[in-house]
Design a protein around this motif. Structure first.
Motif, PDB file in Angstrom:
ATOM      1  N   ALA A  39     -88.412  39.082 -20.724  1.00 42.50           N
ATOM      2  CA  ALA A  39     -88.396  40.172 -21.703  1.00 42.50           C
ATOM      3  C   ALA A  39     -89.405  39.913 -22.812  1.00 42.50           C
ATOM      4  N   LYS A  40     -89.498  38.671 -23.256  1.00 47.32           N
ATOM      5  CA  LYS A  40     -90.429  38.321 -24.333  1.00 47.32           C
ATOM      6  C   LYS A  40     -91.878  38.424 -23.859  1.00 47.32           C
ATOM      7  N   VAL A  41     -92.139  38.004 -22.622  1.00 48.79           N
ATOM      8  CA  VAL A  41     -93.496  38.090 -22.075  1.00 48.79           C
ATOM      9  C   VAL A  41     -93.915  39.550 -21.936  1.00 48.79           C
ATOM     10  N   GLU A  42     -93.010  40.379 -21.405  1.00 45.14           N
ATOM     11  CA  GLU A  42     -93.314  41.805 -21.246  1.00 45.14           C
ATOM     12  C   GLU A  42     -93.593  42.459 -22.594  1.00 45.14           C
ATOM     13  N   GLY A  48     -95.976  44.128 -28.554  1.00 43.26           N
ATOM     14  CA  GLY A  48     -94.871  44.078 -29.502  1.00 43.26           C
ATOM     15  C   GLY A  48     -94.668  42.693 -30.092  1.00 43.26           C
ATOM     16  N   THR A  49     -93.811  42.611 -31.080  1.00 44.01           N
ATOM     17  CA  THR A  49     -93.472  41.349 -31.731  1.00 44.01           C
ATOM     18  C   THR A  49     -91.973  41.129 -31.625  1.00 44.01           C
ATOM     19  N   TYR A  50     -91.575  40.008 -31.069  1.00 47.47           N
ATOM     20  CA  TYR A  50     -90.151  39.731 -30.869  1.00 47.47           C
ATOM     21  C   TYR A  50     -89.520  39.276 -32.182  1.00 47.47           C
ATOM     22  N   VAL A  51     -88.356  39.833 -32.492  1.00 47.19           N
ATOM     23  CA  VAL A  51     -87.605  39.407 -33.675  1.00 47.19           C
ATOM     24  C   VAL A  51     -86.156  39.154 -33.285  1.00 47.19           C
ATOM     25  N   SER A  52     -85.545  38.171 -33.913  1.00 49.26           N
ATOM     26  CA  SER A  52     -84.149  37.858 -33.639  1.00 49.26           C
ATOM     27  C   SER A  52     -83.245  38.897 -34.282  1.00 49.26           C
ATOM     28  N   LEU A  53     -82.011  38.944 -33.847  1.00 50.97           N
ATOM     29  CA  LEU A  53     -81.076  39.960 -34.316  1.00 50.97           C
ATOM     30  C   LEU A  53     -80.849  39.860 -35.828  1.00 50.97           C
ATOM     31  N   ASN A  54     -80.916  38.641 -36.375  1.00 53.12           N
ATOM     32  CA  ASN A  54     -80.695  38.505 -37.813  1.00 53.12           C
ATOM     33  C   ASN A  54     -81.902  38.941 -38.641  1.00 53.12           C
ATOM     34  N   LYS A  55     -82.977  39.346 -37.965  1.00 51.37           N
ATOM     35  CA  LYS A  55     -84.143  39.902 -38.648  1.00 51.37           C
ATOM     36  C   LYS A  55     -84.239  41.409 -38.427  1.00 51.37           C
ATOM     37  N   ILE A  56     -83.138  41.981 -37.977  1.00 62.23           N
ATOM     38  CA  ILE A  56     -83.050  43.429 -37.756  1.00 62.23           C
ATOM     39  C   ILE A  56     -81.900  43.964 -38.617  1.00 62.23           C
ATOM     40  N   ASN A  57     -82.137  45.030 -39.354  1.00 54.72           N
ATOM     41  CA  ASN A  57     -81.065  45.612 -40.160  1.00 54.72           C
ATOM     42  C   ASN A  57     -79.870  45.925 -39.264  1.00 54.72           C
ATOM     43  N   PRO A  58     -78.661  45.495 -39.613  1.00 55.92           N
ATOM     44  CA  PRO A  58     -77.477  45.739 -38.782  1.00 55.92           C
ATOM     45  C   PRO A  58     -77.260  47.198 -38.419  1.00 55.92           C
ATOM     46  N   TYR A  59     -77.786  48.115 -39.230  1.00 55.81           N
ATOM     47  CA  TYR A  59     -77.657  49.532 -38.891  1.00 55.81           C
ATOM     48  C   TYR A  59     -78.268  49.833 -37.515  1.00 55.81           C
ATOM     49  N   LEU A 145     -83.060  45.624 -27.859  1.00 54.92           N
ATOM     50  CA  LEU A 145     -83.781  46.248 -28.967  1.00 54.92           C
ATOM     51  C   LEU A 145     -85.248  45.848 -28.993  1.00 54.92           C
ATOM     52  N   ASN A 146     -85.534  44.670 -28.474  1.00 58.71           N
ATOM     53  CA  ASN A 146     -86.916  44.189 -28.439  1.00 58.71           C
ATOM     54  C   ASN A 146     -87.694  44.654 -27.215  1.00 58.71           C
ATOM     55  N   SER A 147     -87.000  45.193 -26.224  1.00 54.19           N
ATOM     56  CA  SER A 147     -87.694  45.534 -24.978  1.00 54.19           C
ATOM     57  C   SER A 147     -87.885  47.030 -24.762  1.00 54.19           C
ATOM     58  N   ILE A 148     -87.111  47.862 -25.462  1.00 54.49           N
ATOM     59  CA  ILE A 148     -87.165  49.295 -25.178  1.00 54.49           C
ATOM     60  C   ILE A 148     -88.404  49.956 -25.776  1.00 54.49           C
ATOM     61  N   TYR A 149     -88.712  51.135 -25.247  1.00 57.10           N
ATOM     62  CA  TYR A 149     -89.887  51.909 -25.621  1.00 57.10           C
ATOM     63  C   TYR A 149     -89.501  52.952 -26.661  1.00 57.10           C
ATOM     64  N   TYR A 150     -90.338  53.076 -27.689  1.00 52.59           N
ATOM     65  CA  TYR A 150     -90.037  53.983 -28.792  1.00 52.59           C
ATOM     66  C   TYR A 150     -91.065  55.118 -28.929  1.00 52.59           C
ATOM     67  N   VAL A 154     -95.451  52.281 -28.305  1.00 51.15           N
ATOM     68  CA  VAL A 154     -94.797  51.251 -29.117  1.00 51.15           C
ATOM     69  C   VAL A 154     -93.571  50.677 -28.406  1.00 51.15           C
ATOM     70  N   TYR A 155     -93.562  49.356 -28.240  1.00 48.49           N
ATOM     71  CA  TYR A 155     -92.424  48.652 -27.640  1.00 48.49           C
ATOM     72  C   TYR A 155     -91.844  47.669 -28.653  1.00 48.49           C
ATOM     73  N   GLY A 156     -90.520  47.585 -28.671  1.00 48.27           N
ATOM     74  CA  GLY A 156     -89.849  46.633 -29.546  1.00 48.27           C
ATOM     75  C   GLY A 156     -89.559  47.205 -30.921  1.00 48.27           C
TER      76      GLY A 156
END
Length: 234
Positions: A39-42, A48-59, A145-150, A154-156
């Motif tokens: 997932a991170k390689v893709e 995209g830039t991978y971020v951990s869950l604690n770096k994402i607003n809980p909303y 959240l880091n792998s889906i397309y927006y 834009v991914y991630g």
């Protein structure tokens, strides 16, 4: 004598099924060992830039769970009722329904993004069940959240937050979080149609309120904020 033969055949059949399931599980377990890394390689390949869950607003994860998979924290990776409905729909209409749970969507995005048929639908569901036995729910949600397309290439979630709102994923507001999650329902279309995305984002907010992730006051304030996005050209 006949009863003994039938009984013997039944036992043999059951044993064969158990062995087949065990082998399928073992193979799937090995297959899914590289899920986080893949997932991170893709994501990196897609810019995209991978971020951990604690770096994402809980909303953001709350919006995802409320709108995409309300039973995420308790299900086995698949929605049993949804699966039955999908099978019935396929049989009666000859058409297919896509992956339903967050775990299924993750598996589909990472392993079968370029393959879309009934066979991969079945495999995806089985792998989703196995993945749930291998990884904590929050790890799966983080990968999702880091792998889906927006939309807009834009991914991630981190890049999406920066693209649409010029801020990091940790800093997005409730309204912005609901908007980003709304996009994943039809990213190519909604990314170009902010007015339609706002309508879906409002539904996301209502689902968040229903699941007690936000209060009615927060819901109403976020809906007012959403109105400013209607004519925005992202």
């Amino acid at each position: 004598m006949i009863k003994k033969i039938v009984f013997g055949i039944s036992i043999t059949g059951i044993l064969l099924i158990v062995v087949a399931l065990f082998l399928a599980y073992s193979y799937s377990h090995r297959f899914l060992n590289d899920l986080p890394q893949r997932a991170k390689v893709e994501l990196k390949i897609n810019g995209g830039t991978y971020v951990s869950l604690n770096k994402i607003n809980p909303y953001v994860p709350h919006a995802a769970v409320a709108s995409q998979d309300e039973g995420f924290y308790t299900n086995s990776g698949i929605d049993a009722k949804g699966t039955v409905r999908a099978i019935y729909y396929s049989i009666t209409t000859g058409k297919r329904q896509g992956a339903s749970t967050i775990t299924e969507q993750l598996i589909k995005n990472v392993y079968f993004s370029d393959i879309d048929n009934f066979k991969t639908d079945v495999i995806t569901k089985f792998l989703a069940v196995v993945a749930t036995t291998m990884y904590p729910k929050n790890d799966i949600l983080e990968l999702y959240l880091n792998s889906i397309y927006y939309g807009h290439g834009v991914y991630g979630i981190e890049k999406a937050s920066n693209y649409y709102f010029n801020k990091s994923a940790i800093d997005v507001s409730l309204a912005e979080s609901s908007y980003l999650i709304a996009l994943i329902n039809a990213p190519s279309y909604l990314g170009e149609n902010s007015s339609q995305a706002v309508k879906i984002a409002r539904t996301v907010l209502e689902l968040m309120a229903r699941e007690k992730y936000v209060t009615n006051t927060q819901l109403n304030n976020a809906v007012m904020d959403l109105n400013s996005f209607r004519k925005t050209k992202f």
